[in-house]
Design an enzyme around this catalytic site. Structure first.
Site, mmCIF file in Angstrom:
data_model
loop_
_atom_site.group_PDB
_atom_site.id
_atom_site.type_symbol
_atom_site.label_atom_id
_atom_site.label_comp_id
_atom_site.label_asym_id
_atom_site.label_seq_id
_atom_site.Cartn_x
_atom_site.Cartn_y
_atom_site.Cartn_z
ATOM 1 N N CYS B 73 0.823 -1.204 0.000
ATOM 2 C CA CYS B 73 0.000 0.000 0.000
ATOM 3 C C CYS B 73 0.862 1.261 0.000
ATOM 4 O O CYS B 73 2.085 1.198 0.078
ATOM 5 C CB CYS B 73 -0.903 0.000 1.226
ATOM 6 S SG CYS B 73 0.030 0.042 2.765
ATOM 7 N N ALA B 76 3.239 1.638 2.865
ATOM 8 C CA ALA B 76 4.456 0.843 2.662
ATOM 9 C C ALA B 76 5.418 1.587 1.747
ATOM 10 O O ALA B 76 6.640 1.536 1.933
ATOM 11 C CB ALA B 76 4.112 -0.526 2.079
ATOM 12 N N ARG B 107 13.107 -3.975 6.161
ATOM 13 C CA ARG B 107 13.691 -3.719 4.833
ATOM 14 C C ARG B 107 15.216 -3.679 4.825
ATOM 15 O O ARG B 107 15.831 -3.494 3.803
ATOM 16 C CB ARG B 107 13.098 -2.454 4.204
ATOM 17 C CG ARG B 107 11.833 -2.810 3.411
ATOM 18 C CD ARG B 107 11.242 -1.608 2.714
ATOM 19 N NE ARG B 107 12.131 -0.970 1.778
ATOM 20 C CZ ARG B 107 12.299 -1.338 0.514
ATOM 21 N NH1 ARG B 107 11.650 -2.352 0.040
ATOM 22 N NH2 ARG B 107 13.130 -0.679 -0.263
ATOM 23 N N HIS B 206 5.146 6.301 -2.797
ATOM 24 C CA HIS B 206 6.431 6.901 -3.182
ATOM 25 C C HIS B 206 6.210 8.344 -3.644
ATOM 26 O O HIS B 206 6.918 9.259 -3.237
ATOM 27 C CB HIS B 206 7.091 6.138 -4.340
ATOM 28 C CG HIS B 206 7.250 4.667 -4.105
ATOM 29 N ND1 HIS B 206 7.046 3.733 -5.107
ATOM 30 C CD2 HIS B 206 7.595 3.964 -3.010
ATOM 31 C CE1 HIS B 206 7.264 2.522 -4.622
ATOM 32 N NE2 HIS B 206 7.602 2.632 -3.358
#
Lengths: 513, 503
Positions: B73, B76, B107, B206
């Site tokens: 999503c 994220a 990550r 992003h």
């Protein structure tokens, strides 16, 4: 040049090489605008103080490093314990990616679940269409026997009505009329994963029991294990004990095979789990026993309403907790506890007696889910250890009181403090100001081990950085042996490390301990 | 070096047909647009080199409910990818506890610092929303959260607010809270509207995170007026330092004579973000997640940007020369020396691993830049890519993919769990590179697997140092003896192990 084909260095050794050390030191000085070292050192020391601890414990809004997850994770885990059941989480899709990853990272196993993939338009108009299309796709593509629906907080905030939506989807033909679609509302802003587990299991039972009468009371016992990262080892161990006793039972929610499928060339999306027929038949059981009280408060209430006797335990681990479970089972079933089990018990006692000198008086900090923390504190006291901090981020006021009562029951529990609702950043302060010998928790505890130097023993979900522990039981006398050995290994390894320096400390590097 | 091969397009067409036949009609129609087989293309593009194929699929479209998309999503994409690695800021997962918990430390964005004191990446800060926060709104709580952060973590250089789903639904005004608290604490406070229901994947997250840098970091006063700039100043953009990737890249760029003044966002401090517009060139690795801010910096500050690829020696050499060319002869000369310096090591790595990997086939399914960027690294080792796809790619990603994949390659956008399983079954590649959710199903099938998001807890894979690790890891995955033990000998004839013992 540090790298070579003969001896390939990956991150751990590579960045310790001088070229990289120098590069990173220069990056820091030239480009990072760091705080002066002294200020960093001072702050670091300050965080170890009682003054910092007081501020830390006084926090009212900020949560740092909590030891809990959200409800739908528990629901997805719960659904994985039923035969050919696909979890369908209604709401945003990213959540489902997270649950699947989280479970896979712990179990090192596939974790299947689907999302209704709601986006902005669904936020405005509701997710009915997503439910209708989603159920149709899941049914057609993955051929489940049952689809267990839970919710993300998005669907909860906009108030989607699962019951109505599922009915709608049925009439639209997404799934056959008689296809089982149990559901549970699992808002992430209420409770934690243990509550999500509870309502999903309850949802499954309601799906099959609602409107049905208990016909005849069968002489069987239902066992509900609760959310358990060690379900693979534990469920099998509990079943072994019940089989030894010759008890007729049904495990309600059993993910032990789902999270332990063999590698033989075939990917089993579904494996094992409680059979739907068994869930239906479970209505007529004499009693339902929960192995984890705080995971099943609503479910047990429902079982009680259905007319069953109920009892709950706190993660039966160690001597007395296992005794209690077996005696309860014996009482309900009328079956004797066989000699073989008494011998097993004796063997665990034997092991504890052999090692008691290494365990007596050791101080522990224990954190995790409420039932686990209770169980662990109790077992620690049985070994002569002293629980010092018991913390459950998802622990309630009632849990705190129950813990206090447990600790008051033994002189070894007297100095212990109970921390309901606190997080692992609070634990950091506790460990600095009132240190202990051992920390029991999960992988997140490794940051506490790094910062405070307290050796960590991983015995709770999630365990990401050690492999396969969950394949072995913690419950029962056999499980107790495993826990005992794990604790002892940590103590001995630590002692060996401290005494390993030749000519300095190795006078105590004893061959026999 | 470019391998010459072609994939079995006919087989792949058939596989697509088969998976589509299993969907309800409406879904099949929608999924059809996302699946294709790369076709030949004779088109020559001067600057980017030869276009090898065309990957004609629809992308960046809503996922279909109930099919088991692998996507995440917007949260994220923002917290997990863009903002999370900025090490001297505290990133609040604002909303219920789950999002922050599941993304906590997953990550592998490496960084140097004293965690909890002056850096905060591997910590989970959350406002842990309760029912009353949903009902009455969470702004007051957010204010208190920020105050408590200042009290307990005073060395933080700023705070970001990573919105989870409920924030946008209950009408909280996190921007107002940010402005107020910025004044009070005199620190950068960045509200990010990355609620998980926005957009169709991580991708919008992003973009939103990029916009937040523009609006809440670049918009402030210049705190770095005294910073002395140089003519070889570059930023590395879109390298999250997974397993140390950015460090293995930085060492090369520095040897080339460049000065890396900022790395976005792995191991970055806020200062590195703030100063970025002063650089001469933005070098962008993960185009998908950070092209937005590069375009903005070009427009507003005149900073040029250039895509590059530091996976595998062929691409590294090409990229270094391309970068050097931008700066002229002095840097070009140094660059040739760097290439020459590393060549013996690279040759030794290839000599060691290529014979063990030659001709092995690979299927990829990842996000960001990797579905195309890593292809040549595999080919450098003699391996062939038979299928690839993006979790959250856009049209421009698939266009760029045509420069990498061969005719006949299976292309799958936003693949579903079902499709991926069937494609892998049908193709039986020698290796699959994808994520944690895909790892165990694939391994159960007896097919070697590497996680290509986290480098399967290894790495770095960028740069020359990283290539050696990449080669070693692909070898150890494929040539482990376990794959030869799957069949019980009494059930059927055991397939002889193809494993080669490690040397």
């Amino acid at each position: 040049m540090p790298q070579s084909a003969e001896k390939v260095l990956d991150h751990a050794p590579l960045f310790r090489e001088p070229e990289y050390r120098q590069m990173l030191a220069e990056k820091k000085i030239n480009f990072e605008c760091p705080h002066p070292d002294q200020i960093v050192t001072d702050q670091r020391e300050f965080t170890k103080s009682w003054e910092y601890r007081e501020k830390n414990l006084a926090r009212q809004a900020l949560v740092v490093n909590p030891a809990k997850a959200c409800q739908p994770l528990g629901a997805v885990f719960a659904a994985a314990g039923f035969e050919r059941t696909m979890s369908f989480v209604h709401g945003s899709q990213g959540c489902v990616a997270y649950y699947r990853s989280h479970l896979s990272r712990h179990f090192k196993e596939p974790s299947s679940a689907v999302s209704s993939s709601m986006t902005e338009d669904a936020a405005v108009f509701g997710g009915l269409k997503n439910m209708i299309d989603g159920l149709a796709n899941t049914y057609k593509l993955y051929d489940p026997k049952m689809i267990a629906v839970s919710t993300t907080c998005m669907a909860e905030v906009i108030g989607d009505d699962l019951q109505g939506f599922i009915e709608n989807a049925r009439s639209e033909g997404s799934v056959p009329q008689d296809f089982d679609v149990p559901y549970a509302h699992t808002p992430a802003f209420v409770g934690s994963h243990v509550d999500g587990y509870d309502v999903m299991v309850k949802g499954v039972l309601e799906n099959f029991w609602k409107g049905k009468e208990r016909s005849e009371v069968a002489n069987t016992i239902n066992i509900i294990p609760g959310f358990d990262g060690f379900c693979v080892g534990n469920n099998r161990e509990i079943k072994r004990l019940l089989d030894l006793m010759g008890v007729s039972y049904a495990f309600i929610q059993d993910a032990s095979d789902q999270y332990d499928t063999p590698s033989d060339g075939e990917f089993r999306m579904f494996d094992g789990g409680t059979k739907i027929e068994d869930v239906k038949a479970a209505l007529n059981a004499e009693a339902t026993l929960s192995l984890q009280h705080y995971n099943t408060r609503k479910t047990l209430g429902y079982c009680g309403e259905a007319g069953q006797a109920t009892a709950s335990f706190h993660y039966p681990l160690g001597i007395q907790a296992t005794d209690e479970l077996l005696m309860k089972v014996s009482e309900i079933s009328g079956k004797e506890i066989p000699e073989a089990i008494r011998l097993e018990r004796g063997r665990l006692i034997d092991a504890m007696a052999d090692s008691q000198s290494w365990l007596h008086g050791k101080k522990y900090a224990i954190y995790g889910d409420p039932d686990f923390v209770y169980a662990m504190a109790r077992f620690v006291m049985e070994t002569g250890g002293e629980p010092t901090h018991c913390l459950a981020t998802n622990g309630t006021k009632t849990w705190e009181e129950e813990m206090q009562a447990l600790l008051a029951s033994s002189p070894f529990g007297k100095p212990c403090q109970v921390w309901a609702g606190k997080d692992l950043w609070a634990m950091r302060s506790l460990l600095f100001t009132e240190p202990v010998d051992l920390l029991i928790g999960n992988s997140y505890g490794k940051y506490l081990e790094r910062d405070t130097g307290t050796p960590l023993i991983r015995l709770m979900f999630p365990i990401f950085d050690r492999h396969h522990h969950h394949r072995f039981p913690l419950m029962g006398y056999q499980g107790g042996l495993r826990v005992l050995t794990t604790i002892l290994d940590k103590i001995f390894d630590q002692l060996d490390r401290e005494t390993i320096e030749p000519g300095m400390t190795d006078y105590s590097y004893d061959l026999t301990r | 070096m470019s391998l010459d091969y072609e994939n079995d397009g006919a087989l792949n067409e058939k596989l697509i047909e088969e998976v589509l036949s299993q969907y309800p009609d409406k879904t099949a129609k929608r999924r059809k647009k996302h699946l294709s087989v790369a076709t030949a293309s004779g088109e020559e593009v001067a600057e980017e080199g030869k276009v090898l194929s065309e990957c004609d699929v629809k992308s960046n479209i809503k996922s279909i409910p109930g099919v088991m998309t692998i996507r995440g999503c917007a949260y994220a994409g923002s917290k997990g990818v863009v903002w999370g690695p900025v090490k001297d800021m505290v990133h609040i997962s604002h909303g219920p506890v789950g999002c922050g918990q599941y993304s906590w430390s997953q990550r592998r964005n490496y960084y140097i610092g004293k965690t909890g004191i002056d850096t905060f990446v591997t910590m989970q800060f959350t406002s842990d929303f309760q029912e009353k926060d949903i009902v009455f709104g969470g702004d007051k709580k957010l204010e208190k959260v920020i105050d408590e952060i200042q009290e307990l973590f005073p060395l933080n250089n700023g705070v970001t607010i990573q919105s989870e789903c409920p924030i946008g639904l209950i009408g909280d005004d996190i921007e107002a809270v940010s402005r107020k608290k910025k004044k009070e604490h005199n620190k950068t406070i960045v509200p990010v509207r990355c609620e998980g229901f926005r957009g169709v994947s991580q991708s919008l997250g992003h973009h939103i995170a990029n916009d937040a840098i523009r609006d809440w970091v670049f918009s402030g006063e210049d705190k770095h007026e005294a910073f002395e700039t140089g003519s070889y100043d570059v930023n590395v953009i879109g390298d999250y330092n997974i397993g140390g990737d950015a460090w293995a890249s930085r060492i090369l760029l520095e040897e080339m004579g460049l000065r890396v003044v900022g790395n976005w966002s792995g191991d970055a401090t806020l200062a590195e973000i703030e100063r970025a517009p002063k650089a001469k060139l933005n070098l962008i690795h993960c185009y998908r997640s950070m092209n937005y801010i590069c375009r903005h910096m070009e427009e507003k500050y005149g900073v040029a940007w250039m895509e590059y690829n530091f996976f595998g020696p062929s691409q590294i050499e090409t990229s270094m020369r391309k970068i050097a060319k931008h700066f002229g002869p002095e840097i070009e000369e140094k660059t040739e020396k760097v290439i020459a310096k590393y060549r013996p090591m690279v040759d030794a790595v290839i000599a060691k691993y290529r014979p063990r990997l030659e001709g092995k086939t690979v299927m990829l399914y990842v996000g960001g830049l990797r579905p195309r960027h890593v292809i040549t690294a595999y080919e450098d080792l003699g391996m062939e890519i038979v299928g690839t796809g993006y979790e959250f790619g856009h049209n421009d990603d698939y266009q760029r993919t045509g420069h990498y994949v061969k005719k006949g390659t299976l292309i799958y956008d936003d693949v579903t769990g079902y499709e991926l399983e069937k494609f892998i079954e049908g193709i039986r590649p020698d290796l699959v590179g994808s994520g944690i959710k895909e790892k165990y199903p694939v391994q159960k099938m007896g097919i070697p697997f590497r996680q290509m998001h986290s480098w399967d807890y290894s790495g770095p894979y960028h740069g020359y140092d990283g290539f050696a690790i990449f080669a070693r890891d692909m070898d150890l995955a494929i040539n482990n003896p376990v794959w030869g033990l799957y069949d019980a000998p009494w059930k059927k004839k055991a397939v002889p192990s193809t494993a080669i013992a490690a040397e």
